[in-house]
Design an enzyme around this catalytic site. Structure first.
Site, short mmCIF file in Angstrom:
data_model
loop_
_atom_site.label_atom_id
_atom_site.label_comp_id
_atom_site.label_asym_id
_atom_site.label_seq_id
_atom_site.Cartn_x
_atom_site.Cartn_y
_atom_site.Cartn_z
N ASN A 154 0.88 -1.19 0.00
CA ASN A 154 0.00 0.00 0.00
C ASN A 154 0.91 1.23 0.00
O ASN A 154 2.12 1.11 0.20
CB ASN A 154 -0.92 -0.03 1.23
CG ASN A 154 -0.12 -0.05 2.51
OD1 ASN A 154 0.56 0.91 2.84
ND2 ASN A 154 -0.15 -1.17 3.22
N LYS B 116 11.46 -15.18 -10.85
CA LYS B 116 10.58 -14.14 -11.38
C LYS B 116 9.55 -14.76 -12.33
O LYS B 116 9.93 -15.51 -13.23
CB LYS B 116 11.42 -13.08 -12.10
CG LYS B 116 10.62 -11.91 -12.57
CD LYS B 116 11.49 -10.91 -13.31
CE LYS B 116 10.60 -9.89 -13.99
NZ LYS B 116 11.31 -9.10 -14.97
N PHE C 95 -4.67 2.86 14.65
CA PHE C 95 -5.12 3.78 13.62
C PHE C 95 -6.18 3.05 12.80
O PHE C 95 -6.15 1.82 12.72
CB PHE C 95 -3.97 4.19 12.69
CG PHE C 95 -3.20 5.40 13.16
CD1 PHE C 95 -2.44 5.35 14.32
CD2 PHE C 95 -3.24 6.59 12.45
CE1 PHE C 95 -1.72 6.45 14.75
CE2 PHE C 95 -2.54 7.70 12.87
CZ PHE C 95 -1.78 7.64 14.01
N LYS D 136 -13.35 -1.16 15.40
CA LYS D 136 -11.97 -1.65 15.58
C LYS D 136 -11.48 -1.40 17.01
O LYS D 136 -10.78 -2.22 17.59
CB LYS D 136 -11.02 -0.98 14.57
CG LYS D 136 -11.22 -1.49 13.16
CD LYS D 136 -10.37 -0.75 12.13
CE LYS D 136 -10.75 -1.24 10.73
NZ LYS D 136 -10.16 -0.45 9.65
N LYS E 60 -10.52 -4.75 19.03
CA LYS E 60 -9.09 -4.97 19.27
C LYS E 60 -8.68 -4.56 20.68
O LYS E 60 -7.49 -4.52 21.00
CB LYS E 60 -8.26 -4.24 18.20
CG LYS E 60 -8.62 -4.65 16.77
CD LYS E 60 -7.64 -4.14 15.74
CE LYS E 60 -8.15 -4.40 14.32
NZ LYS E 60 -7.13 -4.27 13.29
#
Ligand code: PMT
Length: 404
Positions: free
Chosen positions: A207, A286, A321, A335, A339
């Site tokens: 990301n 690869k 976050f 969350k 959590k």
């Protein structure tokens, strides 16, 4: 640095020209800078340059009638929040070690109670001379903060230690000395950056996390004198000074590093953008391009933060976050509960200037009682400072009376 008063003392070495850039950095950060030069420093850089950059008259004469009408050296010594000596020559260091006050700069040094940062710069032989080393040891014993000079090619055509420490390092150390040590004694773990999940030796899923948010959190905590460990996925950022960096690549590596340290941490802040999935198979070579589609089967990665929430020691503060593109508050709150977190920082990815790769962030901080605080779009460093203010309040609430 905003609103702080810095007295920059410049002594007579070739690196004196670098002081001009240092003044600019301090002024740009919002500090008021008063420059004081020794007579020899004026051979290397003009007071006019420094006066123009600092916007204040440059002091150098002990017997300046105007300045001494209000006992200038004592006034300067009293009103400064921090003294920085850059460059500090072997001669200045020797005078300081002996307590000599025979010019404007050395009288201020002796009269001030402000923290004092010494940035040595000189020829390598002068630096290594036992007398200089003894003098530097004396300065440290006296409680002055002495930086190590950089090694490299010196103006006198020699190689070795003696270059003025880098300006970013001087700036960061000055910032730390100007910050109250409100997290002293706290062990803090921050995670940052992305994780990479390879499906062949040269390709991976990830990301766009740059690590900026996590690095800002680590730097801000270190400035408050916390003992900070930064577990970071791959980034191109320079690690903040005073922080132990553990570089990792994959989610499994991040989990191993975080889990290994978690039990002894007072605070854990997971700002990393951890890959939720990884390819089931990693090709040993690869992968060749073929005419058809390429299908990759993904396996679920462990949720590091959820694991920390399950085994959280009593008293530990756990902060997550939540990067969201929709239903910001609902998803973040879910969350927080799932959590077992103390705080969640909800990151609206749809807002411009917020989220991945940006220098700024706009977040909503939600606690276990459901109280939410919106922070406007601010530089990530300012977001980090405000988050530590909030976390410090949580630590105070948890501490038995009189121990925070
Ligand atoms: O790095 P920057 O470019 O500065 O960008 C900052 C940021 C956008 C990455 C940061 O502000 C941010 O929002 N980080 C969390 C991103 C994220 O992965 O959010 P999430 O909603 O998928 O995860 C929720 C929480 O669980 C996070 O604290 C995450 O670290 C943690 N997590 C997620 C998945 C997983 N497998 N393990 C985890 O521990």
């Amino acid at each position: 640095m905003k609103g702080k008063s810095i007295l920059l003392g410049i002594s007579g070495g070739i690196a004196a020209y670098k002081a001009a850039e240092l003044v600019r950095c301090f002024v740009k950060a919002g500090a008021s800078v008063q420059v004081v030069m020794t007579k020899n420093a004026r051979q290397f850089i003009t007071p006019l340059t420094l006066q123009t950059l600092s916007g204040q008259p440059v002091g150098s004469e002990l017997f300046d009638e105007q300045a001494e009408a209000r006992i200038g050296h004592i006034h300067a010594a009293r009103t400064t929040d921090l003294m920085v000596l850059a460059p500090a020559t072997a001669n200045l260091i020797a005078k300081m070690a002996a307590g000599i006050a025979d010019d404007y700069l050395t009288t201020i040094i002796l009269a001030t109670t402000a923290p004092l940062l010494v940035c040595p710069s000189m020829n390598v032989k002068m630096y290594e001379h036992p007398a200089t080393q003894r003098n530097l040891a004396t300065l440290r014993q006296l409680g002055y903060h002495v930086m190590e000079p950089e090694s490299g090619y010196l103006a006198c055509n020699e190689e070795g230690a003696g270059r003025l420490p880098g300006l970013p390092a001087i700036f960061e150390t000055a910032e730390r000395l100007l910050t109250a040590p409100s997290l002293r004694g706290k062990r803090i773990l921050v995670s940052a950056g992305p994780t990479w999940e390879f499906f062949d030796p040269v390709r991976y899923l990830s990301n766009p996390s740059s690590g900026k948010m996590g690095f800002a959190l680590a730097a801000a905590a270190a400035r408050r004198s916390a003992q900070v460990t930064l577990v970071s996925g791959p980034t191109s950022l320079v690690p903040p000074r005073g922080v132990d960096l553990i570089p990792v690549t994959t989610t499994a590596e991040m989990q191993a590093a975080v889990d290994g340290l978690a039990a002894r941490m007072d605070v854990i802040v997971m700002s990393a953008a951890v890959s939720d999935y990884r390819p089931v198979e990693v090709a040993p070579q690869k992968l060749k391009k073929t005419a058809g589609e390429l299908h990759i089967t993904l396996a679920k990665n462990p949720d590091i933060l959820a694991g920390l929430g399950c085994s959280k020691p009593s008293g530990q503060i756990l902060v997550g976050f939540a990067a969201e593109t929709e239903n910001l508050v609902e998803n973040a709150t879910e969350k927080l509960v799932k959590k077992n977190l103390d705080l969640i920082v909800a990151n609206n990815l749809k807002q411009s200037g917020s989220g991945f790769g940006t220098d700024t962030n706009a977040v909503r901080v939600i606690d276990r009682e459901g109280h939410a605080t919106d922070l406007p779009c601010l530089p990530k460093m300012e977001v980090a400072e405000l988050l530590w203010d909030r976390i410090e309040r949580l630590l105070e609430d948890r501490a038995p009376h009189g121990t925070s």
